[in-house]
Write a protein that holds these residues in place. Structure first.
Motif, PDB file in Angstrom:
ATOM      1  N   GLU A  37       0.820  -1.229   0.000  1.00 30.24           N
ATOM      2  CA  GLU A  37       0.000   0.000   0.000  1.00 30.24           C
ATOM      3  C   GLU A  37       0.850   1.275   0.000  1.00 30.24           C
ATOM      4  O   GLU A  37       0.556   2.210  -0.737  1.00 30.24           O
ATOM      5  N   PRO A  38       1.920   1.339   0.833  1.00 28.79           N
ATOM      6  CA  PRO A  38       2.692   2.600   0.874  1.00 28.79           C
ATOM      7  C   PRO A  38       3.294   2.979  -0.471  1.00 28.79           C
ATOM      8  O   PRO A  38       3.664   4.132  -0.674  1.00 28.79           O
ATOM      9  N   TYR A  39       3.411   2.023  -1.380  1.00 29.75           N
ATOM     10  CA  TYR A  39       4.056   2.302  -2.667  1.00 29.75           C
ATOM     11  C   TYR A  39       3.052   2.664  -3.766  1.00 29.75           C
ATOM     12  O   TYR A  39       3.447   3.006  -4.878  1.00 29.75           O
ATOM     13  N   LEU A  40       1.778   2.589  -3.451  1.00 24.18           N
ATOM     14  CA  LEU A  40       0.774   2.821  -4.496  1.00 24.18           C
ATOM     15  C   LEU A  40       0.775   4.252  -5.051  1.00 24.18           C
ATOM     16  O   LEU A  40       0.581   4.433  -6.258  1.00 24.18           O
ATOM     17  N   PRO A  41       1.026   5.283  -4.216  1.00 22.60           N
ATOM     18  CA  PRO A  41       1.108   6.626  -4.820  1.00 22.60           C
ATOM     19  C   PRO A  41       2.194   6.701  -5.900  1.00 22.60           C
ATOM     20  O   PRO A  41       1.987   7.291  -6.962  1.00 22.60           O
ATOM     21  N   GLU A  42       3.345   6.060  -5.644  1.00 24.86           N
ATOM     22  CA  GLU A  42       4.414   6.021  -6.656  1.00 24.86           C
ATOM     23  C   GLU A  42       3.945   5.287  -7.907  1.00 24.86           C
ATOM     24  O   GLU A  42       4.228   5.686  -9.037  1.00 24.86           O
ATOM     25  N   VAL A  43       3.255   4.182  -7.677  1.00 24.77           N
ATOM     26  CA  VAL A  43       2.763   3.364  -8.797  1.00 24.77           C
ATOM     27  C   VAL A  43       1.798   4.182  -9.663  1.00 24.77           C
ATOM     28  O   VAL A  43       1.863   4.140 -10.893  1.00 24.77           O
TER      29      VAL A  43
END
Lengths: 479, 76
Positions: free
Chosen positions: A117-123
């Protein structure tokens, strides 16, 4: 920096801390993350900047079992990898996809959705995605889910300029790592083949294999054989638990009001089961894709219904005259149960131009999947009836127990598993951080680490896992 | 048999008439209808339930007919 050959790269004396094999979504994302963290990284890409038949020929192989695509067609071997033919469909694996299922052996990940989840903004930034809307339950059994059709980012096009200007990332094209050498603790080097010739060996402190969901297994199987088990010391699961997303037209639906669901730009809507329904019926996850039916197709559906339920057919004819968009085809994509017998092996008879054995893919759909397809359509049909949203007709080949049609999509070109993530070294290849069990400096990126496939297209999850691995490696190296 | 003037309940007084009628009626049946026919009639009795009106089917029940997932009421 981008180099067209290994010779050109060698001339600049760039010392890489990390060697990433492959420049697809996973490899490019990991390299960009490491480069941004100030870590020098080299990306070895076997192909060039453009598609070529000669490069694709390295991907030829055979499939044993169910019909499948030619292995040199289903993936791309040039800069940007298979993102070059990606359709751009995006969705992240659901929380329930990471959980073990008591009715399906060897399911469950060592990480959960919360870990990515923490990486979804980057994705979202990488794949140019708007925010996902939450799923909408339309019954206790069925969710109306969102699958975003993104602009289909071509990683080579989008990031070539950035990579070319980068001081920390060197992309070396036309450079094929034919094997890794290892001593059972560390990878000690990679054997290279560049522009049609043996190019010697290359070494770095860390290696990350991101050559694709078929090729990762092939490279590691071959490397492990050549190093007598020194690259993947625990290799029982290597190449195994390979998965796809089989896709078939399972029937039709006639809707009381097509506008009941907010369809996307191509008039499609997507539906999946709730975890409770999967548990109750002991089936895998699936996705039903509702596609507007062309007008001639609608008439034959209604004619068929008239034989069974004349009044209902009359009502539907009325709907048809009111609204030409009331009928739909139902395409079903489903999650395969992970099976050790679905596996990638090295051919005993055929090698590529560099002498590496080609792939022999053993792949067969299971009875559990057949049941998932049929019960999934029944669930969807029941929901439409209960909510008075429409009616579903299941295709004859399914209700009659016939064979899978051979003239349809077959699957999603989604290559998953083979180096799956896990804690049990007999049933997995990498740990929760994507590091090969027992090896200090070997990691794997891409969908080959998937333990289960869920029902959605894998690129979004691949990119999220790559962000996570890039972050993790940055911390390991920086420590 | 009771003597004249003695009080005898009505049913006992005429019991012999009752027995006589019963014998005659039974002999009528046994003469006109065979024992076999009576047995067949008795065996056939449960089948009569078929002619009873069935309980009303739920019109909202889900049924699967020819691949269609329908409400039962769709079939009427």
């Amino acid at each position: 920096m981008i180099f067209d050959s290994y010779e050109a790269f060698r001339a600049v004396n760039f010392t890489a801390k990390v060697c990433v094999l492959g420049s697809g979504p996973a490899g490019t994302t990991i390299a960009r993350k490491l480069g941004a963290a100030g870590i020098p990284v080299v990306v070895l890409e076997a192909g060039s900047r453009e598609f070529s038949d000669d490069s694709q020929d390295f991907y030829r192989g055979v499939t044993v079992g169910d019909p499948y695509f030619d292995l040199d067609i289903t993936r791309l071997r040039f800069m940007g990898g298979s993102s070059n033919h990606w359709a751009g469909w995006c969705r992240v694996l659901d929380s329930q996809d990471f959980e073990p299922k008591a009715w399906a052996p060897d399911t469950g990940w060592p990480i959960g959705r919360a870990d990515i989840e923490p990486y979804l903004p980057e994705v979202h930034e990488i794949l140019e995605l708007p925010d996902f809307r939450p799923d909408v339950p339309i019954s206790d059994d069925i969710r109306w889910v969102q699958l975003i059709k993104s602009p289909a980012v071509r990683f080579s096009e989008k990031f070539a300029d950035e990579l070319d200007k980068s001081r920390n990332v060197a992309v070396v094209l036309n450079t094929y790592a034919t094997e890794l050498a290892g001593d059972g603790k560390r990878v000690t080097g990679a054997r290279l083949w560049s522009n049609g010739n043996d190019a010697g060996s290359f070494t770095a402190d860390y290696f990350v294999v991101c050559t694709g969901g078929l090729e990762n297994s092939r490279l590691l199987l071959w490397s492990n054989r050549r190093s007598n088990g020194g690259v993947v010391p625990n290799s029982t699961a290597l190449g195994r638990y390979w998965m796809e997303h089989p896709t078939f037209e399972g029937g039709n639906a006639i809707l009381a009001d097509y506008s009941e669901f907010e369809v996307d730009a191509t008039n499609e809507a997507f539906f999946s089961p709730t975890l409770a329904a999967m548990e109750r019926l002991e089936i895998m996850n699936f996705g039903i894709r509702l596609i507007e039916t062309p007008y001639p197709g609608i008439k034959s559906i209604i004619a068929d219904l008239a034989c069974t339920a004349p009044e209902m057919a009359e009502w539907m004819s009325y709907q048809l005259s009111q609204n030409l968009r009331c009928a739909a085809q139902l395409y079903v994509t489903w999650e395969q149960a992970p099976l050790a017998s679905n596996q990638i092996l090295l051919s005993k008879t055929d090698v590529d131009h560099a002498g590496v054995p080609r792939i022999e893919l053993h792949w067969k759909k299971s009875e559990l999947e057949r049941r998932t397809l049929l019960e999934g359509l029944r669930l969807f049909g029941t929901t439409l009836v209960q909510k008075d949203l429409g009616r579903v007709r299941i295709a004859d080949w399914l209700t009659n127990g016939g064979d899978y049609p051979t003239n349809e999509e077959l699957a999603g070109h989604h290559h998953m598993g083979g180096t799956r993530m896990g804690t049990d070294v007999t049933k997995s290849v990498v740990d929760a951080n994507s590091k090969v069990h027992g090896m200090d400096n070997l990691y794997v990126g891409g969908s080959s680490v998937f333990c289960t496939s869920g029902e959605c297209n894998p690129t979004t999850t691949i990119t999220a896992l790559a962000c996570r691995l890039g972050d993790h490696l940055g911390k390991v190296i920086g420590a | 048999m009771a003597c004249l003037g003695e009080h005898v309940p009505f049913r006992e007084r005429y019991a012999w008439i009752e027995a006589l009628i019963e014998r005659r009626v039974m002999s009528f049946f046994t003469r006109k209808i065979s024992r076999r026919t009576i047995m067949q009639a008795l065996i056939a009795l449960p089948a009569l339930s078929l002619f009873r009106k069935p309980p009303a089917a739920d019109p909202d029940a889900i049924v699967e007919v020819n691949g269609w997932i329908l409400k039962r009421s769709d079939l009427t």
